[in-house]
Design a protein around this motif. Structure first.
Motif, PDB file in Angstrom:
ATOM      1  N   ILE A 171       7.058  17.743  24.631  1.00  0.00           N
ATOM      2  CA  ILE A 171       6.434  17.767  23.305  1.00  0.00           C
ATOM      3  C   ILE A 171       4.925  17.632  23.433  1.00  0.00           C
ATOM      4  N   GLN A 172       4.199  18.479  22.705  1.00  0.00           N
ATOM      5  CA  GLN A 172       2.752  18.325  22.589  1.00  0.00           C
ATOM      6  C   GLN A 172       2.433  17.956  21.154  1.00  0.00           C
ATOM      7  N   HIS A 173       1.269  17.347  20.939  1.00  0.00           N
ATOM      8  CA  HIS A 173       0.915  16.998  19.569  1.00  0.00           C
ATOM      9  C   HIS A 173      -0.591  17.086  19.351  1.00  0.00           C
ATOM     10  N   ILE A 174      -0.938  17.280  18.071  1.00  0.00           N
ATOM     11  CA  ILE A 174      -2.325  17.160  17.659  1.00  0.00           C
ATOM     12  C   ILE A 174      -2.372  16.225  16.461  1.00  0.00           C
ATOM     13  N   LYS A 175      -3.486  15.543  16.354  1.00  0.00           N
ATOM     14  CA  LYS A 175      -3.722  14.640  15.230  1.00  0.00           C
ATOM     15  C   LYS A 175      -4.831  15.258  14.401  1.00  0.00           C
ATOM     16  N   LEU A 176      -4.542  15.450  13.101  1.00  0.00           N
ATOM     17  CA  LEU A 176      -5.483  16.108  12.201  1.00  0.00           C
ATOM     18  C   LEU A 176      -6.051  15.111  11.208  1.00  0.00           C
ATOM     19  N   GLU A 177      -7.341  14.866  11.300  1.00  0.00           N
ATOM     20  CA  GLU A 177      -8.038  14.105  10.270  1.00  0.00           C
ATOM     21  C   GLU A 177      -8.186  15.051   9.079  1.00  0.00           C
ATOM     22  N   ASN A 178      -8.229  14.517   7.881  1.00  0.00           N
ATOM     23  CA  ASN A 178      -8.361  15.375   6.707  1.00  0.00           C
ATOM     24  C   ASN A 178      -9.095  14.644   5.595  1.00  0.00           C
ATOM     25  N   GLU A 179      -9.528  15.396   4.615  1.00  0.00           N
ATOM     26  CA  GLU A 179     -10.296  14.827   3.509  1.00  0.00           C
ATOM     27  C   GLU A 179      -9.530  14.919   2.194  1.00  0.00           C
ATOM     28  N   GLY A 180      -8.213  14.910   2.302  1.00  0.00           N
ATOM     29  CA  GLY A 180      -7.400  14.870   1.101  1.00  0.00           C
ATOM     30  C   GLY A 180      -6.398  16.003   1.033  1.00  0.00           C
ATOM     31  N   TRP A 181      -5.490  15.866   0.090  1.00  0.00           N
ATOM     32  CA  TRP A 181      -4.450  16.863  -0.123  1.00  0.00           C
ATOM     33  C   TRP A 181      -4.049  16.839  -1.589  1.00  0.00           C
ATOM     34  N   GLU A 182      -3.447  17.936  -1.999  1.00  0.00           N
ATOM     35  CA  GLU A 182      -2.912  18.006  -3.357  1.00  0.00           C
ATOM     36  C   GLU A 182      -1.722  18.947  -3.377  1.00  0.00           C
ATOM     37  N   ARG A 183      -0.848  18.694  -4.313  1.00  0.00           N
ATOM     38  CA  ARG A 183       0.331  19.533  -4.474  1.00  0.00           C
ATOM     39  C   ARG A 183      -0.072  20.854  -5.112  1.00  0.00           C
ATOM     40  N   ASP A 184       0.497  21.938  -4.617  1.00  0.00           N
ATOM     41  CA  ASP A 184       0.270  23.260  -5.195  1.00  0.00           C
ATOM     42  C   ASP A 184       1.224  23.402  -6.376  1.00  0.00           C
ATOM     43  N   THR A 185       0.705  23.233  -7.580  1.00  0.00           N
ATOM     44  CA  THR A 185       1.551  23.239  -8.769  1.00  0.00           C
ATOM     45  C   THR A 185       1.992  24.636  -9.180  1.00  0.00           C
ATOM     46  N   SER A 186       1.507  25.667  -8.486  1.00  0.00           N
ATOM     47  CA  SER A 186       1.987  27.016  -8.790  1.00  0.00           C
ATOM     48  C   SER A 186       3.367  27.269  -8.179  1.00  0.00           C
ATOM     49  N   VAL A 187       3.804  26.385  -7.282  1.00  0.00           N
ATOM     50  CA  VAL A 187       5.136  26.505  -6.685  1.00  0.00           C
ATOM     51  C   VAL A 187       6.117  25.769  -7.579  1.00  0.00           C
ATOM     52  N   ASN A 188       7.010  26.512  -8.210  1.00  0.00           N
ATOM     53  CA  ASN A 188       8.012  25.935  -9.100  1.00  0.00           C
ATOM     54  C   ASN A 188       9.318  25.704  -8.367  1.00  0.00           C
ATOM     55  N   GLU A 189      10.136  24.840  -8.935  1.00  0.00           N
ATOM     56  CA  GLU A 189      11.444  24.568  -8.357  1.00  0.00           C
ATOM     57  C   GLU A 189      12.263  25.849  -8.376  1.00  0.00           C
ATOM     58  N   PRO A 190      12.833  26.239  -7.233  1.00  0.00           N
ATOM     59  CA  PRO A 190      13.580  27.498  -7.196  1.00  0.00           C
ATOM     60  C   PRO A 190      14.929  27.399  -7.894  1.00  0.00           C
ATOM     61  N   THR A 191      15.401  28.543  -8.359  1.00  0.00           N
ATOM     62  CA  THR A 191      16.766  28.630  -8.861  1.00  0.00           C
ATOM     63  C   THR A 191      17.654  28.758  -7.638  1.00  0.00           C
ATOM     64  N   GLU A 192      18.498  27.789  -7.440  1.00  0.00           N
ATOM     65  CA  GLU A 192      19.287  27.752  -6.212  1.00  0.00           C
ATOM     66  C   GLU A 192      20.449  28.730  -6.292  1.00  0.00           C
ATOM     67  N   PRO A 193      20.752  29.355  -5.156  1.00  0.00           N
ATOM     68  CA  PRO A 193      21.818  30.355  -5.148  1.00  0.00           C
ATOM     69  C   PRO A 193      23.202  29.728  -5.300  1.00  0.00           C
ATOM     70  N   SER A 194      24.083  30.496  -5.872  1.00  0.00           N
ATOM     71  CA  SER A 194      25.474  30.101  -6.009  1.00  0.00           C
ATOM     72  C   SER A 194      26.299  31.187  -5.330  1.00  0.00           C
ATOM     73  N   PHE A 195      27.211  30.790  -4.500  1.00  0.00           N
ATOM     74  CA  PHE A 195      28.053  31.770  -3.812  1.00  0.00           C
ATOM     75  C   PHE A 195      29.390  31.876  -4.515  1.00  0.00           C
ATOM     76  N   ASN A 196      29.764  33.080  -4.851  1.00  0.00           N
ATOM     77  CA  ASN A 196      31.050  33.300  -5.495  1.00  0.00           C
ATOM     78  C   ASN A 196      32.156  33.216  -4.463  1.00  0.00           C
ATOM     79  N   SER A 197      33.156  32.409  -4.745  1.00  0.00           N
ATOM     80  CA  SER A 197      34.298  32.344  -3.828  1.00  0.00           C
ATOM     81  C   SER A 197      35.469  33.057  -4.481  1.00  0.00           C
ATOM     82  N   THR A 198      36.173  33.803  -3.693  1.00  0.00           N
ATOM     83  CA  THR A 198      37.338  34.514  -4.217  1.00  0.00           C
ATOM     84  C   THR A 198      38.585  33.881  -3.626  1.00  0.00           C
ATOM     85  N   SER A 199      39.558  33.643  -4.450  1.00  0.00           N
ATOM     86  CA  SER A 199      40.806  33.071  -3.938  1.00  0.00           C
ATOM     87  C   SER A 199      41.754  34.207  -3.590  1.00  0.00           C
ATOM     88  N   ALA A 200      42.414  34.020  -2.489  1.00  0.00           N
ATOM     89  CA  ALA A 200      43.349  35.052  -2.031  1.00  0.00           C
ATOM     90  C   ALA A 200      44.755  34.752  -2.483  1.00  0.00           C
TER      91      ALA A 200
END
Length: 175
Positions: A146-175
């Motif tokens: 394993i290698q690693h880097i340490k990143l100093e930063n001056e802040g972060w914020e959530r990208d509010t343009s990313v909305n909660e996705p509509t989660e997929p539903s899988f259709n099951s067929t009974s035999a």
């Protein structure tokens, strides 16, 4: 204030194992671990002269913890190239650091179990303060290097343009 869409069918919290990190417009290969995004606000205590029994508190400076990224050793040079912008050995004096572009904005994308983008954070003005090329090597070990880097930063914020996705539903067929 941004409006969020909410999935009324999702009751479970997201798992912490599906994420990708992007800088320079591309995802970085093989990131296996990212430390927590953490902000600490200093507390400024003061006391009014006429009130000897209570000290008051107000918010002071904010501090953002460094981000530590880990990945298995590969031939991808992304970690090494960025770390070299902060310090290069053997170059002419005065050109050891790339002041023009040693800082980068980084994007941390967080995905749900179906692989859909669920949450994204923008991390600002990050730069490499620590770079570990190789771990301790042990001929008797059975582990990934394993290698690693340490990143100093001056802040972060959530990208509010990313909305909660509509989660997929899988259709099951009974035999």
């Amino acid at each position: 204030m941004a409006e969020f869409t909410v999935n009324p069918l999702r009751f479970d919290p997201y798992k912490n194992f599906k994420f990708r990190l992007k800088w320079d417009g591309r995802y970085v290969a093989g990131i296996s671990k990212v430390s927590a995004l953490k902000r600490t606000t200093q507390v400024v205590k003061f006391r009014e002269g006429g009130d000897p029994t209570i000290s008051r508190k107000s918010p002071g400076l904010n501090d953002y913890d460094a981000l530590v990224l880990e990945r298995g050793v590969t031939h991808d040079l992304a970690f090494e190239a960025w770390a070299a912008k902060v310090w290069q050995i053997g170059v002419a004096p005065g050109s050891e650091i790339s002041l023009a572009d040693f800082r980068k904005d980084v994007i941390l994308d967080f995905f749900n179990e179906a692989g859909q983008l669920a949450i994204s954070y923008k991390i600002y003005r990050a730069w490499v303060s620590e770079y570990q090329v190789l771990p301790d090597l042990d001929a008797n070990a059975n582990a990934v290097a394993i290698q690693h880097i340490k990143l100093e930063n001056e802040g972060w914020e959530r990208d509010t343009s990313v909305n909660e996705p509509t989660e997929p539903s899988f259709n099951s067929t009974s035999a």
